[in-house]
Motif scaffolding. Structure first.
Motif, PDB file in Angstrom:
ATOM      1  N   HIS A 181     -21.998  12.228 203.625  1.00 15.10           N
ATOM      2  CA  HIS A 181     -21.885  13.650 203.960  1.00 15.10           C
ATOM      3  C   HIS A 181     -21.008  14.369 202.941  1.00 15.10           C
ATOM      4  O   HIS A 181     -19.910  13.914 202.611  1.00 15.10           O
ATOM      5  CB  HIS A 181     -21.284  13.826 205.350  1.00 15.10           C
ATOM      6  N   GLU A 221     -33.451  15.705 204.139  1.00 16.23           N
ATOM      7  CA  GLU A 221     -33.688  14.293 204.436  1.00 16.23           C
ATOM      8  C   GLU A 221     -33.153  13.992 205.824  1.00 16.23           C
ATOM      9  O   GLU A 221     -32.314  14.728 206.358  1.00 16.23           O
ATOM     10  CB  GLU A 221     -32.992  13.403 203.397  1.00 16.23           C
ATOM     11  N   PRO A 222     -33.614  12.906 206.435  1.00 16.26           N
ATOM     12  CA  PRO A 222     -33.147  12.564 207.779  1.00 16.26           C
ATOM     13  C   PRO A 222     -31.639  12.348 207.814  1.00 16.26           C
ATOM     14  O   PRO A 222     -31.042  11.867 206.851  1.00 16.26           O
ATOM     15  CB  PRO A 222     -33.899  11.262 208.098  1.00 16.26           C
ATOM     16  N   ARG A 223     -31.033  12.690 208.934  1.00 15.78           N
ATOM     17  CA  ARG A 223     -29.622  12.413 209.140  1.00 15.78           C
ATOM     18  C   ARG A 223     -29.432  10.932 209.435  1.00 15.78           C
ATOM     19  O   ARG A 223     -30.248  10.315 210.112  1.00 15.78           O
ATOM     20  CB  ARG A 223     -29.084  13.242 210.305  1.00 15.78           C
ATOM     21  N   THR A 224     -28.386  10.362 208.915  1.00 13.44           N
ATOM     22  CA  THR A 224     -28.027   8.981 209.206  1.00 13.44           C
ATOM     23  C   THR A 224     -26.560   8.936 209.611  1.00 13.44           C
ATOM     24  O   THR A 224     -25.820   9.896 209.412  1.00 13.44           O
ATOM     25  CB  THR A 224     -28.235   8.069 207.986  1.00 13.44           C
ATOM     26  N   LYS A 225     -26.147   7.814 210.171  1.00  6.33           N
ATOM     27  CA  LYS A 225     -24.748   7.650 210.570  1.00  6.33           C
ATOM     28  C   LYS A 225     -23.819   7.818 209.377  1.00  6.33           C
ATOM     29  O   LYS A 225     -22.786   8.487 209.458  1.00  6.33           O
ATOM     30  CB  LYS A 225     -24.557   6.283 211.220  1.00  6.33           C
ATOM     31  N   ARG A 233     -32.221   7.587 202.811  1.00  4.70           N
ATOM     32  CA  ARG A 233     -31.990   8.752 201.955  1.00  4.70           C
ATOM     33  C   ARG A 233     -31.864   8.324 200.491  1.00  4.70           C
ATOM     34  O   ARG A 233     -31.384   7.242 200.182  1.00  4.70           O
ATOM     35  CB  ARG A 233     -30.709   9.476 202.387  1.00  4.70           C
ATOM     36  N   ALA A 240     -24.319   9.449 206.695  1.00  3.82           N
ATOM     37  CA  ALA A 240     -24.366  10.801 206.142  1.00  3.82           C
ATOM     38  C   ALA A 240     -23.806  11.846 207.111  1.00  3.82           C
ATOM     39  O   ALA A 240     -23.952  13.044 206.878  1.00  3.82           O
ATOM     40  CB  ALA A 240     -25.801  11.164 205.776  1.00  3.82           C
ATOM     41  N   SER A 241     -23.161  11.425 208.173  1.00  2.20           N
ATOM     42  CA  SER A 241     -22.631  12.361 209.167  1.00  2.20           C
ATOM     43  C   SER A 241     -21.181  12.720 208.873  1.00  2.20           C
ATOM     44  O   SER A 241     -20.434  11.933 208.279  1.00  2.20           O
ATOM     45  CB  SER A 241     -22.717  11.737 210.561  1.00  2.20           C
ATOM     46  N   GLU A 263     -23.490  20.545 202.224  1.00  2.84           N
ATOM     47  CA  GLU A 263     -24.727  19.971 201.710  1.00  2.84           C
ATOM     48  C   GLU A 263     -25.937  20.505 202.488  1.00  2.84           C
ATOM     49  O   GLU A 263     -25.834  20.904 203.646  1.00  2.84           O
ATOM     50  CB  GLU A 263     -24.695  18.441 201.813  1.00  2.84           C
ATOM     51  N   ASP A 264     -27.076  20.499 201.847  1.00  5.79           N
ATOM     52  CA  ASP A 264     -28.306  20.954 202.497  1.00  5.79           C
ATOM     53  C   ASP A 264     -29.471  20.142 201.941  1.00  5.79           C
ATOM     54  O   ASP A 264     -30.356  20.661 201.272  1.00  5.79           O
ATOM     55  CB  ASP A 264     -28.511  22.450 202.249  1.00  5.79           C
TER      56      ASP A 264
END
Length: 239
Positions: free
Chosen positions: A178, A186-190, A46, A192-193, A182-183
């Motif tokens: 995270h 982009e791909p979710r990552t650990k 990201r 960003a969770s 947020e919106d």
């Protein structure tokens, strides 16, 4: 600029996550603190390198860092050859920190372990009069902050007073961590969770309660620590 403390991370946001509260505390106490990111974060899932630079500068400002610098050691395969060593040695000799805060020797992300080795090696080499240019300087200590993988801490810094400052610095990394509401497309990552954000606070609460505080940041030292006043080590809070 002469620094008291230099916090070094493999990627922009590593320092803030691992020891942001400690840096803010030291800056509040009058220490000159600096932040050095060894890579631009260009291989991350990201964000872009340019976006992460802006985020890093804002996070450093929030923490009270006197300097925020970024090297280019290669994200996703951090290099620690002679060119990278020479650049880091030069920076250590220019800024002459007494204390370095760095990644731990082993962690989930391979770049973190490589970063530890690069920093530990250069902290020693910087004191060798015949290694490279500039006036030799060897920092007094390199302490490692915790990232993904746990370790048995050598000491814990209470960061209750600067916890909100740390959270504000983490909020600057909108591309990586995270953020409520947020919106981003982009791909979710650990990282960003929401669960990761909860884990950051949970870990700080865990180590805080061990020393009678609301929040704490754990550190590891390769060598024993000298203590002048054992009474200063007594935990505060409820017994």
């Amino acid at each position: 600029m002469k620094l008291d403390v230099l916090a070094i991370g493999a990627h922009p946001d590593d320092v803030e996550l691992g020891c942001g509260g400690t840096l803010a505390l030291l800056a509040r106490q009058g220490a000159k603190v600096g932040i050095l990111h060894l890579t631009r974060g260009e291989a991350g899932t990201r964000g872009t390198a340019e976006e992460r630079r802006r985020e890093a500068e804002e996070a450093g400002r929030i923490l009270g860092a006197a300097t925020v610098e970024i090297m280019d050691c290669g994200d996703g395969g951090l290099r620690r050859g002679e060119p990278e060593e020479n650049e880091l040695i030069e920076r250590l000799r220019l800024e002459r920190p007494e204390l370095i805060l760095a990644p731990s020797p082993s962690d989930r992300h391979p770049d973190h372990g490589r970063a530890h080795r690069l920093v530990a090696d250069c902290a020693y080499y910087a004191g060798l009069a015949r290694r490279g240019a500039g006036e030799p300087h060897r920092p007094a200590a390199v302490f490692s902050y915790m990232q993904h993988d746990p370790f048995d801490p050598s000491f814990i810094v209470e960061v209750s007073a600067t916890w909100e400052v740390k959270l504000a610095a983490l909020a600057a990394y909108g591309s990586q961590l995270h953020q409520p509401g947020e919106d981003r497309a982009e791909p979710r990552t650990k990282v960003a969770s929401p669960e990761f954000r909860q884990a950051v606070e949970g870990r700080a609460s865990h180590y805080g309660i061990l020393v009678g505080a609301a929040y704490g940041e754990p550190f590891w030292s390769r060598l024993p620590l000298a203590v002048e006043d054992p009474l200063s080590l007594l935990p505060r809070g409820l017994r």
